[in-house]
Design an enzyme around this catalytic site. Structure first.
Site, PDB file in Angstrom:
ATOM      1  N   MET A 143       0.809  -1.210   0.000  1.00 48.22           N
ATOM      2  CA  MET A 143       0.000   0.000   0.000  1.00 48.22           C
ATOM      3  C   MET A 143       0.844   1.262   0.000  1.00 48.22           C
ATOM      4  O   MET A 143       0.561   2.213  -0.728  1.00 48.22           O
ATOM      5  CB  MET A 143      -0.934   0.009   1.211  1.00 48.22           C
ATOM      6  CG  MET A 143      -1.833   1.230   1.290  1.00 48.22           C
ATOM      7  SD  MET A 143      -2.969   1.202   2.696  1.00 48.22           S
ATOM      8  CE  MET A 143      -1.844   1.602   4.043  1.00 48.22           C
TER       9      MET A 143
ATOM     10  N   ASP B 103       0.431  -7.909  -2.139  1.00 53.98           N
ATOM     11  CA  ASP B 103      -0.918  -7.350  -2.178  1.00 53.98           C
ATOM     12  C   ASP B 103      -0.865  -5.845  -2.442  1.00 53.98           C
ATOM     13  O   ASP B 103      -0.111  -5.115  -1.801  1.00 53.98           O
ATOM     14  CB  ASP B 103      -1.601  -7.607  -0.826  1.00 53.98           C
ATOM     15  CG  ASP B 103      -2.991  -7.002  -0.736  1.00 53.98           C
ATOM     16  OD1 ASP B 103      -3.959  -7.735  -0.984  1.00 53.98           O
ATOM     17  OD2 ASP B 103      -3.100  -5.801  -0.417  1.00 53.98           O
TER      18      ASP B 103
ATOM     19  N   TYR C 279      -4.178   2.696  -4.241  1.00 53.33           N
ATOM     20  CA  TYR C 279      -2.998   3.026  -3.434  1.00 53.33           C
ATOM     21  C   TYR C 279      -2.058   3.941  -4.201  1.00 53.33           C
ATOM     22  O   TYR C 279      -1.670   3.657  -5.311  1.00 53.33           O
ATOM     23  CB  TYR C 279      -2.237   1.764  -3.035  1.00 53.33           C
ATOM     24  CG  TYR C 279      -2.982   0.816  -2.141  1.00 53.33           C
ATOM     25  CD1 TYR C 279      -4.037   1.241  -1.333  1.00 53.33           C
ATOM     26  CD2 TYR C 279      -2.638  -0.528  -2.099  1.00 53.33           C
ATOM     27  CE1 TYR C 279      -4.707   0.350  -0.512  1.00 53.33           C
ATOM     28  CE2 TYR C 279      -3.301  -1.414  -1.272  1.00 53.33           C
ATOM     29  CZ  TYR C 279      -4.334  -0.983  -0.494  1.00 53.33           C
ATOM     30  OH  TYR C 279      -4.997  -1.865   0.322  1.00 53.33           O
TER      31      TYR C 279
ATOM     32  N   HIS D 204     -12.685  -4.422  -3.238  1.00 56.36           N
ATOM     33  CA  HIS D 204     -11.974  -3.786  -2.132  1.00 56.36           C
ATOM     34  C   HIS D 204     -12.923  -3.312  -1.031  1.00 56.36           C
ATOM     35  O   HIS D 204     -12.661  -3.489   0.164  1.00 56.36           O
ATOM     36  CB  HIS D 204     -11.165  -2.604  -2.674  1.00 56.36           C
ATOM     37  CG  HIS D 204     -10.090  -2.110  -1.766  1.00 56.36           C
ATOM     38  ND1 HIS D 204      -9.103  -1.245  -2.182  1.00 56.36           N
ATOM     39  CD2 HIS D 204      -9.828  -2.350  -0.465  1.00 56.36           C
ATOM     40  CE1 HIS D 204      -8.295  -0.987  -1.173  1.00 56.36           C
ATOM     41  NE2 HIS D 204      -8.716  -1.636  -0.122  1.00 56.36           N
TER      42      HIS D 204
ATOM     43  N   SER E  96     -13.304  -7.960   0.327  1.00 57.16           N
ATOM     44  CA  SER E  96     -12.716  -7.272   1.477  1.00 57.16           C
ATOM     45  C   SER E  96     -13.731  -6.322   2.101  1.00 57.16           C
ATOM     46  O   SER E  96     -14.655  -5.855   1.421  1.00 57.16           O
ATOM     47  CB  SER E  96     -11.467  -6.497   1.044  1.00 57.16           C
ATOM     48  OG  SER E  96     -10.780  -5.955   2.149  1.00 57.16           O
ATOM     49  N   ASN E  97     -13.536  -6.060   3.412  1.00 62.28           N
ATOM     50  CA  ASN E  97     -14.391  -5.104   4.119  1.00 62.28           C
ATOM     51  C   ASN E  97     -15.866  -5.462   3.940  1.00 62.28           C
ATOM     52  O   ASN E  97     -16.668  -4.679   3.425  1.00 62.28           O
ATOM     53  CB  ASN E  97     -14.098  -3.680   3.629  1.00 62.28           C
ATOM     54  CG  ASN E  97     -12.639  -3.300   3.817  1.00 62.28           C
ATOM     55  OD1 ASN E  97     -12.133  -3.290   4.937  1.00 62.28           O
ATOM     56  ND2 ASN E  97     -11.941  -3.032   2.723  1.00 62.28           N
TER      57      ASN E  97
END
Length: 336
Positions: free
Chosen positions: A21, A48, A53, A145, A175-176
């Protein structure tokens, strides 16, 4: 470095993943390349990144710097085949000058309201942009994401399945995301023959979120139970050491990440952590990584995101820590 199977795919990946990131943002190219080379040197493979990013550190842009840096690094050393490469789409905010203030600080409230989402066309453009920046014709793992509640899951899942059948993506992740959404995703994939995500990337650490914590990004008891029952999905744990707060009481005091973890349960677990860290001769941060690496149900794949060379090297002793069954039991059972 040991490897673990990703879900039930047969694909082996390194047991400790490296997050890129900050590479191309807070971490300059020289240090980023050093960390990446060292990661391969110790047997790492799972890298990753994401298309967003690191937009917040570059006023006037919407990310892509990390992917571009990784693309240069892979080309310079012909390293693509040495890497299990993951990236993500859906979290880039809609461009607006108001995303940054006069001091160049990001407006996170606006960004969270205007993220691009997981519509089919949006993801197609996002993936093609990621492939271009990374300089590759496919990624090994592609995540949604930020779970998008405003787009029908059927639209997102069908598009993602198309990426896999086209050969642009090997495996999928999410994700999330809340547990009920994971089950809905599973049902739709089974019903329609679409590709099931095999990785669930969530914030997960040794401290447990308090009863008042309410975040789709943090693993709770229910989600742990779900993942135990569904070992075909691997938990990829981001922020496993919570920005390094375990090594410093002063750093924990007032840190925004601790808002979800303070209370008697956290106090008891921190005390157990300090005791076992002393026995093992490692720092609490290192012990947390070692503890997560040794979890079996569900399996946990920690994802570290070092900003500096020193932070990266500081994580590595965790790979050599072998906790006894008694130590693992004490750590697991600690709490209020």
């Amino acid at each position: 470095m040991q490897t673990i199977e990703l879900g039930r795919t047969g694909q082996q990946v390194s047991a400790l993943a490296l997050g890129a990131m900050r590479m191309g943002g807070d971490t300059d190219e020289r240090d980023s390349v050093h960390i990446l080379n060292r990661y391969l040197e110790i047997g790492g493979s799972f890298i990753d990144t994401a298309n967003c990013y690191e937009w917040w550190s570059h006023p006037g842009t919407l990310g892509g710097q990390s992917e571009e840096l990784l693309g240069r690094w892979m080309r310079d050393g012909n390293r693509r085949d040495q890497v299990f490469l993951a990236t993500k789409g859906s979290a880039v905010p809609v461009f607006s000058p108001e995303l940054w203030d006069d001091q160049g600080q990001p407006n996170w409230e606006l960004a969270r309201r205007t993220f691009e989402g997981a519509g089919a066309d949006t993801l197609r453009h996002a993936l093609d942009g990621s492939l271009r920046r990374l300089g590759t014709d496919h990624v090994d793992l592609y995540y949604v994401h930020v779970d998008d509640l405003n787009t029908p899951l059927e639209e997102t899942l069908e598009a993602l399945h198309g990426f896999v059948t086209a050969g642009k993506v090997r495996y999928l992740g999410w994700s999330n995301v809340r547990t009920w959404r994971l089950e809905r995703i599973r049902q739709l994939c089974e019903r329609n023959g679409w590709t099931l995500p095999v990785a669930v990337q969530q914030q997960h650490s040794y401290l447990r979120p308090g009863a008042s914590a309410d975040s789709a990004s943090i693993v709770n008891f229910e989600q742990l139970d779900y993942l135990r029952a569904h070992p075909d999905q691997t938990l990829v744990a981001y922020s496993p050491i919570l920005k390094g707060v375990y090594d410093s009481a002063a750093k924990r005091d007032g840190h925004w990440l601790m808002e979800n973890y303070t209370g008697p349960d956290a106090d008891a677990r921190l005390a157990a952590l300090a005791e076992v860290a002393g026995e093992a001769g490692v720092t609490p941060n290192q012990l947390v990584l070692a503890f997560l690496l040794q979890q079996e149900s569900p399996r946990v794949l920690p994802l570290i995101g070092p900003r500096t060379r020193e932070q990266f090297e500081g994580a590595l002793p965790a790979l050599d820590v072998k906790l006894s069954e008694e130590q693992l039991r004490r750590l697991s059972e600690a709490g209020a």
